[in-house]
Every structure is written in structure tokens, then in C-alpha cells.
Design a protein around this motif. Structure first.
Motif, PDB file in Angstrom:
ATOM      1  N   SER A 139      56.789  42.618   1.979  1.00 12.94           N
ATOM      2  CA  SER A 139      57.923  43.523   1.815  1.00 12.94           C
ATOM      3  C   SER A 139      58.753  43.625   3.092  1.00 12.94           C
ATOM      4  O   SER A 139      58.215  43.800   4.185  1.00 12.94           O
ATOM      5  CB  SER A 139      57.426  44.911   1.422  1.00 12.94           C
ATOM      6  N   ASP A 176      61.638  50.498   0.257  1.00 13.74           N
ATOM      7  CA  ASP A 176      62.215  51.131  -0.933  1.00 13.74           C
ATOM      8  C   ASP A 176      61.208  51.220  -2.073  1.00 13.74           C
ATOM      9  O   ASP A 176      61.571  51.350  -3.230  1.00 13.74           O
ATOM     10  CB  ASP A 176      63.463  50.372  -1.391  1.00 13.74           C
ATOM     11  N   ARG A 182      58.957  48.868  -2.849  1.00  9.51           N
ATOM     12  CA  ARG A 182      58.485  47.554  -3.303  1.00  9.51           C
ATOM     13  C   ARG A 182      57.173  47.186  -2.628  1.00  9.51           C
ATOM     14  O   ARG A 182      56.919  47.569  -1.476  1.00  9.51           O
ATOM     15  CB  ARG A 182      59.540  46.485  -3.020  1.00  9.51           C
ATOM     16  N   ASP A 222      58.574  41.165  -1.541  1.00  8.03           N
ATOM     17  CA  ASP A 222      59.910  40.666  -1.873  1.00  8.03           C
ATOM     18  C   ASP A 222      59.780  39.538  -2.887  1.00  8.03           C
ATOM     19  O   ASP A 222      58.860  38.720  -2.791  1.00  8.03           O
ATOM     20  CB  ASP A 222      60.613  40.102  -0.628  1.00  8.03           C
ATOM     21  N   THR A 232      64.170  41.386  -6.023  1.00  9.30           N
ATOM     22  CA  THR A 232      62.926  42.135  -6.217  1.00  9.30           C
ATOM     23  C   THR A 232      63.027  43.161  -7.336  1.00  9.30           C
ATOM     24  O   THR A 232      62.140  43.252  -8.192  1.00  9.30           O
ATOM     25  CB  THR A 232      62.528  42.831  -4.908  1.00  9.30           C
ATOM     26  N   TRP A 233      64.090  43.958  -7.340  1.00  9.21           N
ATOM     27  CA  TRP A 233      64.218  44.987  -8.362  1.00  9.21           C
ATOM     28  C   TRP A 233      64.915  44.470  -9.608  1.00  9.21           C
ATOM     29  O   TRP A 233      64.710  45.002 -10.710  1.00  9.21           O
ATOM     30  CB  TRP A 233      64.958  46.215  -7.812  1.00  9.21           C
ATOM     31  N   ASP A 234      65.734  43.438  -9.457  1.00  3.51           N
ATOM     32  CA  ASP A 234      66.440  42.880 -10.613  1.00  3.51           C
ATOM     33  C   ASP A 234      65.474  42.377 -11.682  1.00  3.51           C
ATOM     34  O   ASP A 234      65.754  42.465 -12.876  1.00  3.51           O
ATOM     35  CB  ASP A 234      67.342  41.728 -10.172  1.00  3.51           C
ATOM     36  N   ARG A 278      62.915  43.677 -12.637  1.00  3.60           N
ATOM     37  CA  ARG A 278      62.333  44.814 -13.367  1.00  3.60           C
ATOM     38  C   ARG A 278      63.357  45.502 -14.268  1.00  3.60           C
ATOM     39  O   ARG A 278      63.073  46.576 -14.820  1.00  3.60           O
ATOM     40  CB  ARG A 278      61.770  45.838 -12.363  1.00  3.60           C
ATOM     41  N   SER A 279      64.523  44.913 -14.418  1.00  4.26           N
ATOM     42  CA  SER A 279      65.568  45.540 -15.229  1.00  4.26           C
ATOM     43  C   SER A 279      65.175  45.567 -16.700  1.00  4.26           C
ATOM     44  O   SER A 279      64.332  44.788 -17.160  1.00  4.26           O
ATOM     45  CB  SER A 279      66.884  44.778 -15.073  1.00  4.26           C
ATOM     46  N   ASP A 329      59.808  54.336 -14.213  1.00  2.11           N
ATOM     47  CA  ASP A 329      61.254  54.152 -14.280  1.00  2.11           C
ATOM     48  C   ASP A 329      62.000  55.407 -13.829  1.00  2.11           C
ATOM     49  O   ASP A 329      62.990  55.333 -13.094  1.00  2.11           O
ATOM     50  CB  ASP A 329      61.679  53.775 -15.705  1.00  2.11           C
ATOM     51  N   ARG A 374      62.098  55.845 -10.148  1.00  2.00           N
ATOM     52  CA  ARG A 374      63.045  54.964  -9.470  1.00  2.00           C
ATOM     53  C   ARG A 374      64.497  55.331  -9.786  1.00  2.00           C
ATOM     54  O   ARG A 374      65.419  54.609  -9.416  1.00  2.00           O
ATOM     55  CB  ARG A 374      62.789  53.504  -9.862  1.00  2.00           C
ATOM     56  N   LYS A 388      65.928  55.626 -12.752  1.00  2.00           N
ATOM     57  CA  LYS A 388      66.515  54.986 -13.930  1.00  2.00           C
ATOM     58  C   LYS A 388      66.589  55.989 -15.083  1.00  2.00           C
ATOM     59  O   LYS A 388      65.694  56.816 -15.267  1.00  2.00           O
ATOM     60  CB  LYS A 388      65.676  53.772 -14.344  1.00  2.00           C
TER      61      LYS A 388
END
Length: 231
Positions: A79, A83, A85, A88, A97-99, A101-102, A171, A174, A176
Motif C-alpha cells: 500500500s 486510505d 487499502r 495497491d 485499487t478502488w476502481d 471494487r466498483s 460500502d 467507504r 458509498k
């Protein structure tokens, strides 16, 4: 974690199970205990799905998605960002990294993982990584297909409702905006695809230890697995 005597540690530990069953959390805790590498192979399939969406490829086009899987560069690194995570995920040189998990990736990753050439490409990568040993590898077909020779195989399961609640809370944490019903529907949809695919369907290996975490905390699941390792 209670002190135990650990002798003859397994060189390879596999943890399989359905979406949101806690595989990544448990796998990382076990790996950290012994200084092992932890590889969540689901990241690789998410990376393929994510990149396909970024390139506006038709997810239903098996040839295009298979070709993408065979040329894509996926790096999982320590990492670099505070944030939340654990590591990476770099796809073709871009931090996504976060994309991966969309919600859009969640809805498409199982379809992508059905394609035989995609699975073959990812399986080859996974086996090469495992050759060095001292690894906890997480996925859906690790104990059955990728590493059937593994020393210890765990199959971690939980009800769809419990798994959806866990994902829903994650979620929300984070930031969302999600609906529990939508998360539950997505979990059930992924289960249907993962267990029903013709190639490497989700199921416990014959020699795996099944751990049902519905009524267990993370700590209790880890303790159960450490008991198995200690013998």
C-alpha cells in the motif's frame, strides 16, 4: 491470537469461498501471522473486468475479453496510500485499487471469470506466484483447480444474507450510497454464476476443511484455522 506451537507449517494454504465470505480478511490475518504472502486471486479477475469496462469492451464478447486477459499487466504492490487499502492494484501502469471494487465491476466480474481463456491466463499467473511457497492464496477454485496439491485447504462459507450485510457495511464505511437489497441481489447473482459455470465452478475441494462463519467472528475463524495448522 492464542500462543501455540507451530511445527511443519503448510507451505501453501488455500482459502476458497463465495463472494464476501471474509476470505481476504481471514487470509491476510493468517498470512501476517506466519510472514507469508497473501494473494487474493479475485483481484485478477476484477482487474480484467475493470480494464474491459475502462476500454468500453463488450463484456459478452468472449474473444475480446480473453485477448485482454492474455495481454493485461496486473501488479499487486504494498500500500502506498493511507486510505484503507491493504495493497495497491496497478493495471497497465494505472492505480485502480478502488476502481476494481466498483458496483459496475461487481456486476460483471463473474461473467468475465467464466471464459476459459481468461481463467487459463489467470491460473498460469497464480501457479507461477505460488511456486515460491509460503503463501496464502484466496479465490474460488484454488483448492480444486489452481493448487490442488496445497498442504491445507479451507473452504469459507456463510449465508448470502450475512455476506450481503458485511459487504453493505463495508460500502457504507467507504462513503458509498448503497441499498442492502441491491447488494444482496448482486451477491446471489454472483453465487449463481460462480457455482454454475462449466469451467472451475465454485465448490469445496474433496479434502478441504469447511468453515461456516455465519455465527463466528473474524477472530473465531482465524483461531479455527490456526488450530488446524497447529494440528
Amino acid at each position: 491470537m492464542c500462543d501455540r506451537e507451530f511445527q511443519n507449517l503448510p507451505d501453501i494454504i488455500t482459502i476458497d469461498g463465495p463472494a464476501a465470505s471474509g476470505k481476504s480478511t481471514i487470509g491476510n490475518l493468517i498470512a501476517n501471522k506466519f510472514g507469508y504472502i497473501c494473494l487474493d486471486t479475485g483481484i485478477m479477475y476484477r482487474a480484467v473486468a475493470c480494464q474491459a469496462l475502462r476500454e468500453s469492451l463488450d463484456i459478452s464478447d468472449e474473444l475480446l475479453i480473453s485477448q485482454l486477459a492474455e495481454r493485461i499487466s496486473i501488479d499487486i504492490l504494498p500500500s502506498s496510500n493511507n486510505d484503507g487499502r491493504q495493497f495497491d492494484v496497478i493495471i497497465d501502469g494505472v492505480d485502480l485499487t478502488w476502481d476494481i471494487r466498483s458496483n459496475e465491476v461487481n456486476q460483471n466480474v463473474s461473467e468475465v471469470s467464466v471464459y476459459p481463456r481468461v481463467r487459463n491466463a489467470m491460473t498460469e499467473l497464480q501457479r507461477n506466484i505460488a511456486k515460491k511457497g509460503k503463501i496464502v492464496m484466496i479465490g474460488r477454485d484454488i483448492g480444486t483447480v489452481v493448487l490442488p496439491q496445497a498442504d491445507l485447504k479451507i473452504y469459507l462459507e456463510a449465508s448470502a444474507e450475512v455476506r450481503a450485510q458485511r459487504r453493505y457495511v463495508e460500502d457504507l464505511a467507504r462513503g458509498k450510497k448503497v441499498c442492502f437489497g441491491d447488494v444482496l441481489e448482486s451477491i446471489k447473482h454472483r453465487d449463481e454464476i460462480d457455482t454454475g459455470r462449466a469451467v472451475a465452478p465454485l465448490k469445496p475441494a474433496d479434502d478441504s476443511v469447511i468453515v461456516d462463519s455465519d455465527q463466528m467472528t473474524v477472530y473465531e475463524v482465524v483461531e479455527r484455522i490456526l488450530d488446524l495448522i497447529a494440528g
